[in-house]
Design a protein around this motif. Structure first.
Motif, PDB file in Angstrom:
ATOM      1  N   ASP A 282       0.812  -1.231   0.000  1.00 52.20           N
ATOM      2  CA  ASP A 282       0.000   0.000   0.000  1.00 52.20           C
ATOM      3  C   ASP A 282       0.841   1.275   0.000  1.00 52.20           C
ATOM      4  N   HIS A 283       1.892   1.268  -0.826  1.00 51.80           N
ATOM      5  CA  HIS A 283       2.782   2.426  -0.893  1.00 51.80           C
ATOM      6  C   HIS A 283       2.180   3.580  -1.703  1.00 51.80           C
ATOM      7  N   PHE A 284       1.139   3.296  -2.490  1.00 53.26           N
ATOM      8  CA  PHE A 284       0.609   4.294  -3.421  1.00 53.26           C
ATOM      9  C   PHE A 284      -0.853   4.611  -3.141  1.00 53.26           C
ATOM     10  N   GLU A 285      -1.214   5.852  -3.419  1.00 51.72           N
ATOM     11  CA  GLU A 285      -2.595   6.272  -3.270  1.00 51.72           C
ATOM     12  C   GLU A 285      -3.472   5.560  -4.296  1.00 51.72           C
ATOM     13  N   PRO A 286      -4.642   5.080  -3.902  1.00 49.01           N
ATOM     14  CA  PRO A 286      -5.574   4.504  -4.887  1.00 49.01           C
ATOM     15  C   PRO A 286      -5.860   5.501  -6.003  1.00 49.01           C
ATOM     16  N   GLY A 287      -6.001   4.967  -7.224  1.00 45.13           N
ATOM     17  CA  GLY A 287      -6.248   5.821  -8.380  1.00 45.13           C
ATOM     18  C   GLY A 287      -4.987   6.290  -9.081  1.00 45.13           C
ATOM     19  N   SER A 288      -3.824   5.936  -8.542  1.00 51.69           N
ATOM     20  CA  SER A 288      -2.556   6.386  -9.131  1.00 51.69           C
ATOM     21  C   SER A 288      -2.261   5.673 -10.446  1.00 51.69           C
ATOM     22  N   LYS A 289      -1.576   6.402 -11.335  1.00 49.72           N
ATOM     23  CA  LYS A 289      -1.040   5.825 -12.569  1.00 49.72           C
ATOM     24  C   LYS A 289       0.470   5.678 -12.397  1.00 49.72           C
ATOM     25  N   ILE A 290       0.986   4.467 -12.651  1.00 46.78           N
ATOM     26  CA  ILE A 290       2.401   4.170 -12.430  1.00 46.78           C
ATOM     27  C   ILE A 290       3.027   3.725 -13.747  1.00 46.78           C
ATOM     28  N   LEU A 291       4.186   4.287 -14.061  1.00 49.06           N
ATOM     29  CA  LEU A 291       4.914   3.907 -15.272  1.00 49.06           C
ATOM     30  C   LEU A 291       6.245   3.269 -14.887  1.00 49.06           C
ATOM     31  N   ALA A 292       6.481   2.050 -15.371  1.00 47.49           N
ATOM     32  CA  ALA A 292       7.760   1.364 -15.174  1.00 47.49           C
ATOM     33  C   ALA A 292       8.562   1.456 -16.467  1.00 47.49           C
ATOM     34  N   ILE A 293       9.828   1.828 -16.368  1.00 47.07           N
ATOM     35  CA  ILE A 293      10.692   1.939 -17.545  1.00 47.07           C
ATOM     36  C   ILE A 293      11.404   0.609 -17.758  1.00 47.07           C
ATOM     37  N   HIS A 294      11.093  -0.042 -18.892  1.00 44.72           N
ATOM     38  CA  HIS A 294      11.803  -1.272 -19.252  1.00 44.72           C
ATOM     39  C   HIS A 294      13.092  -0.864 -19.957  1.00 44.72           C
ATOM     40  N   THR A 295      14.203  -0.976 -19.251  1.00 47.61           N
ATOM     41  CA  THR A 295      15.482  -0.470 -19.756  1.00 47.61           C
ATOM     42  C   THR A 295      16.235  -1.478 -20.618  1.00 47.61           C
ATOM     43  N   GLY A 296      15.551  -2.538 -21.060  1.00 49.73           N
ATOM     44  CA  GLY A 296      16.198  -3.492 -21.958  1.00 49.73           C
ATOM     45  C   GLY A 296      17.159  -4.396 -21.214  1.00 49.73           C
ATOM     46  N   GLY A 297      18.349  -4.586 -21.798  1.00 48.54           N
ATOM     47  CA  GLY A 297      19.366  -5.411 -21.154  1.00 48.54           C
ATOM     48  C   GLY A 297      19.028  -6.881 -21.100  1.00 48.54           C
ATOM     49  N   LEU A 298      18.240  -7.352 -22.056  1.00 49.10           N
ATOM     50  CA  LEU A 298      17.709  -8.713 -21.964  1.00 49.10           C
ATOM     51  C   LEU A 298      18.765  -9.790 -22.147  1.00 49.10           C
ATOM     52  N   THR A 299      19.882  -9.461 -22.807  1.00 46.03           N
ATOM     53  CA  THR A 299      20.930 -10.488 -22.946  1.00 46.03           C
ATOM     54  C   THR A 299      21.598 -10.800 -21.615  1.00 46.03           C
ATOM     55  N   GLY A 300      21.311 -10.000 -20.588  1.00 48.49           N
ATOM     56  CA  GLY A 300      21.849 -10.281 -19.265  1.00 48.49           C
ATOM     57  C   GLY A 300      21.399 -11.618 -18.714  1.00 48.49           C
ATOM     58  N   ILE A 301      20.287 -12.112 -19.220  1.00 48.36           N
ATOM     59  CA  ILE A 301      19.778 -13.394 -18.745  1.00 48.36           C
ATOM     60  C   ILE A 301      20.647 -14.560 -19.225  1.00 48.36           C
ATOM     61  N   LEU A 302      21.456 -14.330 -20.273  1.00 47.39           N
ATOM     62  CA  LEU A 302      22.274 -15.401 -20.834  1.00 47.39           C
ATOM     63  C   LEU A 302      23.309 -15.906 -19.838  1.00 47.39           C
ATOM     64  N   GLY A 303      23.780 -15.032 -18.974  1.00 47.85           N
ATOM     65  CA  GLY A 303      24.785 -15.436 -18.004  1.00 47.85           C
ATOM     66  C   GLY A 303      24.200 -16.078 -16.762  1.00 47.85           C
ATOM     67  N   MET A 304      22.859 -16.220 -16.718  1.00 43.20           N
ATOM     68  CA  MET A 304      22.212 -16.744 -15.508  1.00 43.20           C
ATOM     69  C   MET A 304      21.228 -17.856 -15.844  1.00 43.20           C
ATOM     70  N   GLN A 305      21.450 -18.529 -16.969  1.00 36.93           N
ATOM     71  CA  GLN A 305      20.502 -19.555 -17.395  1.00 36.93           C
ATOM     72  C   GLN A 305      20.395 -20.708 -16.402  1.00 36.93           C
ATOM     73  N   ASP A 306      21.484 -20.979 -15.692  1.00 34.35           N
ATOM     74  CA  ASP A 306      21.467 -22.110 -14.761  1.00 34.35           C
ATOM     75  C   ASP A 306      20.522 -21.901 -13.586  1.00 34.35           C
ATOM     76  N   ARG A 307      20.084 -20.611 -13.367  1.00 39.50           N
ATOM     77  CA  ARG A 307      19.157 -20.336 -12.272  1.00 39.50           C
ATOM     78  C   ARG A 307      17.709 -20.635 -12.669  1.00 39.50           C
ATOM     79  N   PHE A 308      17.455 -20.762 -13.976  1.00 40.67           N
ATOM     80  CA  PHE A 308      16.097 -20.933 -14.454  1.00 40.67           C
ATOM     81  C   PHE A 308      15.847 -22.401 -14.811  1.00 40.67           C
ATOM     82  N   ASN A 309      15.599 -23.176 -13.806  1.00 42.71           N
ATOM     83  CA  ASN A 309      15.359 -24.602 -14.001  1.00 42.71           C
ATOM     84  C   ASN A 309      13.873 -24.845 -14.226  1.00 42.71           C
ATOM     85  N   PHE A 310      13.566 -25.529 -15.303  1.00 38.28           N
ATOM     86  CA  PHE A 310      12.161 -25.818 -15.623  1.00 38.28           C
ATOM     87  C   PHE A 310      11.946 -27.337 -15.593  1.00 38.28           C
TER      88      PHE A 310
END
Length: 295
Positions: free
Chosen positions: A267-295
């Motif tokens: 409950d950090h935000f007032e009801p009715g608020s509009k929130i914008l999250a910036i997706h800063t990319g960097g998706l190749t960063g997941i390549l170095g951590m594949q061993d953490r994603f066990n399916f």
């Protein structure tokens, strides 16, 4: 001519938690700007490339870790805009997908021990002082030019948001965003999520670079430090990607979105608020951590 057409839409994401708290959450999809010069990387590089062109420099020299999105973006931008590129890579000689892509785009790699890597200007001078065509770009693209480029994100927004979320490594991107908010005299509250442990110094740097101290700094979502993670974060990322169709990774965007969801639940935000999250990319960063994603 150095120009990259921006395609970075804003889309709303939905969750029962948001509905329960009477909040709207949107994502600025900077990850869609370019496959390799993605996210904040183009915004941070743009004016450095223009300055290099202005100075008639033809050789971009920069720095990063073995899975650096910045190295990859610089390599691709160099190929696209006809610059020679060199990347100093922190640590021992390794081979991985990210560095292979850098080399495919023509980047020459120099692996550097971690102690020497700390003195980047000294490294640049040691190797390239006599190269009149060489242009220094700091790790992550950090510079006053990068702050200018990141401030331009605000020009693309059609709606005024109550809150804006952004992950922070060097603090360059969020410093630019805060400057952009100030220039437009908006009442948007910026929330900074540092992705490294012990980042109090970063708060001071952002205050200095942006000229503002009214942002909220949330230092407790680093999950152990830079590029560190745990099962809780991995589980969140899996659920988020499955529910939204938006790919995030554990180094930056995963921690940022985790913090957003957690603060909403608290409950950090007032009801009715509009929130914008910036997706800063960097998706190749997941390549170095594949061993953490066990399916």
């Amino acid at each position: 001519m150095i120009d990259l057409k921006i395609h970075s839409p804003v889309e709303e994401i939905f969750n029962t938690l948001f509905k329960k708290k009477d909040l709207q959450v949107f994502v600025k999809r900077d990850d869609m700007i370019h496959p390799f010069i993605s996210g904040n990387k183009w915004r941070k590089l743009k004016y450095s490339l223009l300055e290099a062109e202005k100075q008639n420099k033809k050789h971009l020299v920069t720095f990063g870790g073995a899975y650096s999105n910045h190295l990859l973006a610089t390599a691709c931008a160099g190929a696209k805009f006809k610059f020679k590129t060199t990347g100093f890579v922190r640590g021992e000689v390794v081979r991985n997908e990210t560095l292979t892509l850098c080399q495919l785009f023509g980047m020459h790699l120099i692996f550097t021990d971690r102690e020497s890597y700390k003195e980047k200007k000294a490294l640049f001078n040691q190797y390239f002082q006599s190269d009149k065509m060489a242009y220094f770009i700091d790790e992550g693209g950090a510079s006053s030019e990068a702050i200018q480029g990141c401030a331009e994100l605000l020009n693309e927004l059609q709606v005024v948001y109550d809150h804006l979320f952004c992950a922070a490594g060097t603090g360059t991107t969020v410093s630019g965003i805060i400057k952009g908010i100030m220039e437009k005299s908006l009442n948007t509250k910026t929330h900074v999520i540092p992705v490294l442990k012990g980042a109090d110094y970063l708060k001071i740097e952002i205050e200095t670079n942006s000229g503002c101290n009214s942002f909220e700094f949330h230092p407790n979502y680093h999950f152990g430090g830079y590029a560190k993670t745990d099962d809780k974060l991995v589980s969140f990322i899996k659920d988020f990607c499955k529910e939204t169709g938006i790919l995030i990774e554990p180094v930056y965007t995963g921690k940022m979105f985790f913090s957003l969801y957690d603060l909403i639940a608290k409950d950090h935000f007032e009801p009715g608020s509009k929130i914008l999250a910036i997706h800063t990319g960097g998706l190749t960063g997941i390549l170095g951590m594949q061993d953490r994603f066990n399916f």
